[in-house]
Write a protein that holds these residues in place. Structure first.
Motif, PDB file in Angstrom:
ATOM      1  N   ASP A 284      57.306 -63.128 -14.130  1.00 13.79           N
ATOM      2  CA  ASP A 284      56.282 -62.960 -13.327  1.00 13.79           C
ATOM      3  C   ASP A 284      56.367 -61.454 -14.065  1.00 13.79           C
ATOM      4  O   ASP A 284      55.050 -60.708 -14.044  1.00 13.79           O
ATOM      5  CB  ASP A 284      57.198 -61.913 -12.085  1.00 13.79           C
ATOM      6  CG  ASP A 284      56.352 -60.827 -11.383  1.00 13.79           C
ATOM      7  OD1 ASP A 284      54.641 -61.680 -10.623  1.00 13.79           O
ATOM      8  OD2 ASP A 284      56.273 -60.057 -10.654  1.00 13.79           O
ATOM      9  N   TRP A 285      56.463 -60.403 -14.962  1.00 13.00           N
ATOM     10  CA  TRP A 285      56.347 -59.802 -15.510  1.00 13.00           C
ATOM     11  C   TRP A 285      55.827 -60.358 -16.663  1.00 13.00           C
ATOM     12  O   TRP A 285      54.039 -59.351 -17.080  1.00 13.00           O
ATOM     13  CB  TRP A 285      58.214 -59.292 -16.950  1.00 13.00           C
ATOM     14  CG  TRP A 285      58.168 -58.689 -17.673  1.00 13.00           C
ATOM     15  CD1 TRP A 285      58.149 -57.090 -17.352  1.00 13.00           C
ATOM     16  CD2 TRP A 285      58.211 -59.317 -18.674  1.00 13.00           C
ATOM     17  NE1 TRP A 285      57.605 -56.406 -18.731  1.00 13.00           N
ATOM     18  CE2 TRP A 285      57.657 -58.171 -20.015  1.00 13.00           C
ATOM     19  CE3 TRP A 285      58.382 -60.473 -19.563  1.00 13.00           C
ATOM     20  CZ2 TRP A 285      57.884 -57.951 -21.397  1.00 13.00           C
ATOM     21  CZ3 TRP A 285      58.167 -59.652 -20.762  1.00 13.00           C
ATOM     22  CH2 TRP A 285      57.669 -59.028 -21.671  1.00 13.00           C
ATOM     23  N   GLU A 287      53.156 -62.453 -16.368  1.00 15.86           N
ATOM     24  CA  GLU A 287      51.756 -62.262 -16.585  1.00 15.86           C
ATOM     25  C   GLU A 287      51.157 -61.100 -16.064  1.00 15.86           C
ATOM     26  O   GLU A 287      50.190 -60.541 -16.456  1.00 15.86           O
ATOM     27  CB  GLU A 287      51.749 -63.563 -15.088  1.00 15.86           C
ATOM     28  CG  GLU A 287      50.760 -63.414 -14.411  1.00 15.86           C
ATOM     29  CD  GLU A 287      50.391 -62.438 -13.212  1.00 15.86           C
ATOM     30  OE1 GLU A 287      48.753 -62.648 -13.518  1.00 15.86           O
ATOM     31  OE2 GLU A 287      50.662 -62.383 -13.593  1.00 15.86           O
ATOM     32  N   LYS A 288      51.832 -60.544 -15.296  1.00 14.87           N
ATOM     33  CA  LYS A 288      51.574 -58.869 -14.926  1.00 14.87           C
ATOM     34  C   LYS A 288      51.285 -57.882 -15.686  1.00 14.87           C
ATOM     35  O   LYS A 288      50.622 -56.783 -15.955  1.00 14.87           O
ATOM     36  CB  LYS A 288      52.644 -58.328 -13.770  1.00 14.87           C
ATOM     37  CG  LYS A 288      52.471 -58.857 -12.414  1.00 14.87           C
ATOM     38  CD  LYS A 288      53.546 -57.771 -11.707  1.00 14.87           C
ATOM     39  CE  LYS A 288      53.382 -58.505 -10.456  1.00 14.87           C
ATOM     40  NZ  LYS A 288      54.671 -58.560  -9.243  1.00 14.87           N
ATOM     41  N   HIS A 289      52.218 -58.241 -16.594  1.00 11.92           N
ATOM     42  CA  HIS A 289      52.119 -56.787 -18.219  1.00 11.92           C
ATOM     43  C   HIS A 289      51.314 -57.397 -19.525  1.00 11.92           C
ATOM     44  O   HIS A 289      51.464 -56.723 -21.140  1.00 11.92           O
ATOM     45  CB  HIS A 289      53.295 -56.418 -18.399  1.00 11.92           C
ATOM     46  CG  HIS A 289      54.391 -55.689 -17.049  1.00 11.92           C
ATOM     47  ND1 HIS A 289      54.426 -56.387 -16.327  1.00 11.92           N
ATOM     48  CD2 HIS A 289      54.464 -54.344 -17.371  1.00 11.92           C
ATOM     49  CE1 HIS A 289      55.331 -55.087 -15.649  1.00 11.92           C
ATOM     50  NE2 HIS A 289      54.783 -54.453 -16.440  1.00 11.92           N
ATOM     51  N   ASP A 290      50.743 -58.555 -19.595  1.00 12.74           N
ATOM     52  CA  ASP A 290      50.295 -59.688 -20.057  1.00 12.74           C
ATOM     53  C   ASP A 290      50.780 -59.646 -21.154  1.00 12.74           C
ATOM     54  O   ASP A 290      50.923 -59.280 -22.244  1.00 12.74           O
ATOM     55  CB  ASP A 290      48.381 -58.691 -20.682  1.00 12.74           C
ATOM     56  CG  ASP A 290      47.798 -59.236 -21.628  1.00 12.74           C
ATOM     57  OD1 ASP A 290      47.863 -60.526 -21.958  1.00 12.74           O
ATOM     58  OD2 ASP A 290      47.140 -57.949 -22.570  1.00 12.74           O
TER      59      ASP A 290
END
Length: 485
Positions: A284-285, A287-290
């Motif tokens: 999740d980290w 994906e959210k932070h590219d």
């Protein structure tokens, strides 16, 4: 300068029929080293030719060349002499080079050269052997395949080859990963390297700018840290507990990191597995932070209870996980073949960067490895070695039982070819290690930030049961002695 009357004794030249180059080098080196002294008279070319068993014309050519180079002097009516002006050079050659200034090395070079964490021993003994057990390797099969591959090699295979890896091996790896590790990928997503460290270095060059933060397990694999630092990354050490990487710590201290390096199936060196909750949080980290996740599955094939742990790559739905593996752990360490599974568009970019380093891996080894896999020998070997390492690991755990009474603990469901012993008293760990006289690695040596507790990493992959037994006996004896003291 007065000429010496005595004639020089010429240096010997190996072989019964020396060539011109042999005679020339023997005389030249003797002059420069001071063995033929300045001013010393040389024998005539006729005598020298007789001594060496060569033609007089050959000696005339050698003498003439040495005269041209200023090492000999010819005086009409008197003969040929060692040149007097090379006395100083001869003196220096005789006593060695004059002291010089210290090497002019950069501060970065000094720091890198001083890092010895990646040096490995050549003499395996308890407990420094985390390599494959080559006593169990099917050498005859491998040698037949190598011989057959060498016989069938084409001229094209002897030139520069594909920096991505040979298509045959990339296809074999994709099939292997799907079958044995559940990693679904195409051959076009696989790129072959010489080592995981090389893959990490190139990936860091491609995906980070100098100074970008990278999450690194603490404690963690020194080779990964070295590769990332060589690429200019700023290491953000994230502590590890019994559930693996502490994601929440990374989110607090370096949420904008570009990469996260993890060993989720079997954390190195503690041996714990990344929990499912944290796997999901890590994905999740990213994906959210590219950001990117570098999953090093260095020995994921060697799970001893049921099937090996599912790779993080298999849970990734957003193409944020780059999967790394090595064949050197499964085969033998000098094989020098590793691989990465990345988005297809990234393969060509990595290959372009690689051509600026070492260009490609040895094609004959790649072809032999591909055939070894396609003919079923690799999967058979891996399954066999699971059993071999499982027996060694069970024997090691059972043998260590007396240490529990001295305050030592270890993981009960160990996988891979190493076992970490823990103790709450770091001083006790150091005293026991020193008293044992064994080749042991301290847990704190793998930490970015040393802690109050410490441990011992027992690497047993390449050791025989006899060597494991001997090592454990010495370890227990040392621990008992420390307890009594």
């Amino acid at each position: 300068m007065a000429r010496q009357s005595r004639g020089a004794l010429l240096p010997q030249v190996p072989g019964g029929h020396p060539r011109r180059a042999d005679v020339y080098l023997a005389l030249r080196n003797s002059v420069l080293r001071g063995l033929l002294a300045p001013g010393e008279r040389m024998p005539s070319t006729r005598k020298a030719a007789a001594d060496y068993g060569v033609s007089r014309g050959l000696l005339e050519e050698v003498y003439s060349q040495l005269v041209e180079e200023g090492l000999l002097e010819r005086i009409l009516g008197r003969g040929t002499f060692i040149a007097g002006h090379i006395a100083k050079s001869a003196d220096l050659a005789r006593v060695g080079k004059a002291p010089g200034r210290a090497l002019s090395i950069s501060a970065r070079g000094i720091a890198l050269a001083g890092n010895l964490t990646c040096r490995v021993p050549h003499d395996f003994k308890p407990f420094n052997s985390g390599v494959a057990d080559t006593a169990e390797f099917p050498w005859k099969i491998w040698q037949r395949i190598q011989a057959r591959t060498a016989r069938e090699v084409r001229r094209a295979d002897m030139n520069f080859t594909d920096p991505r890896g040979l298509p045959a091996l990339r296809s074999s790896l994709a099939h292997h990963l799907a079958q044995l590790r559940g990693v679904r990928c195409t051959a076009e997503q696989v790129i072959v390297f010489n080592s995981v460290q090389q893959a990490l270095y190139l990936l860091a060059l491609l995906l980070t700018n100098p100074g970008d933060a990278v999450w690194m397990e603490d404690p963690g694999y020194p080779g990964a840290r070295a590769a990332l630092e060589l690429a200019g990354a700023a290491i953000a050490p994230i502590p590890v507990d019994r559930e693996g990487l502490q994601i929440e710590v990374g989110l607090r201290h370096a949420p904008d990191a570009r990469l996260a390096y993890v060993t989720p199936s079997h954390q190195f060196p503690t041996g714990v597995a990344l929990s499912m909750e944290r796997r999901i949080a890590l994905l999740d980290w990213a994906e959210k932070h590219d950001a990117w996740i570098l999953e090093d599955d260095f020995d994921g094939e060697f799970g001893y209870v049921g099937q090996p742990a599912t790779p993080l790559h298999s849970l990734d739905r957003h193409d944020r996980v780059l999967y790394l593996g090595t064949l050197s752990k499964s085969m033998f360490v000098s094989l020098r073949l590793a691989f990465a599974v990345v988005p297809e568009a990234m393969v060509e970019q990595l290959a372009n960067i690689r051509t600026q380093l070492d260009a490609f891996s040895a094609p004959l080894t790649q072809l032999a490895m591909s055939r070894f896999m396609d003919e079923g020998h690799f999967s058979t070997h891996v399954r066999h070695m699971r059993g071999v390492y499982a027996e060694k690991c069970a024997f090691l755990r059972e043998s260590l039982a007396p240490l529990a009474d001295c305050g030592w603990t270890w993981e009960k469901n160990t996988v891979g070819v190493q076992l970490m012993l823990h103790h709450s008293d770091a001083e006790e760990v150091h005293r026991t290690a020193k008293a044992s006289g064994l080749a042991l690695h301290m847990l704190n040596a793998y930490r970015y930030k040393p802690a109050n507790d410490d441990g011992l990493l027992l690497r047993f992959g390449g050791l025989s049961v006899t060597a494991i037994r001997s090592g454990v006996e010495r370890l227990i004896s040392a621990a008992d002695h420390q307890t009594i003291v």
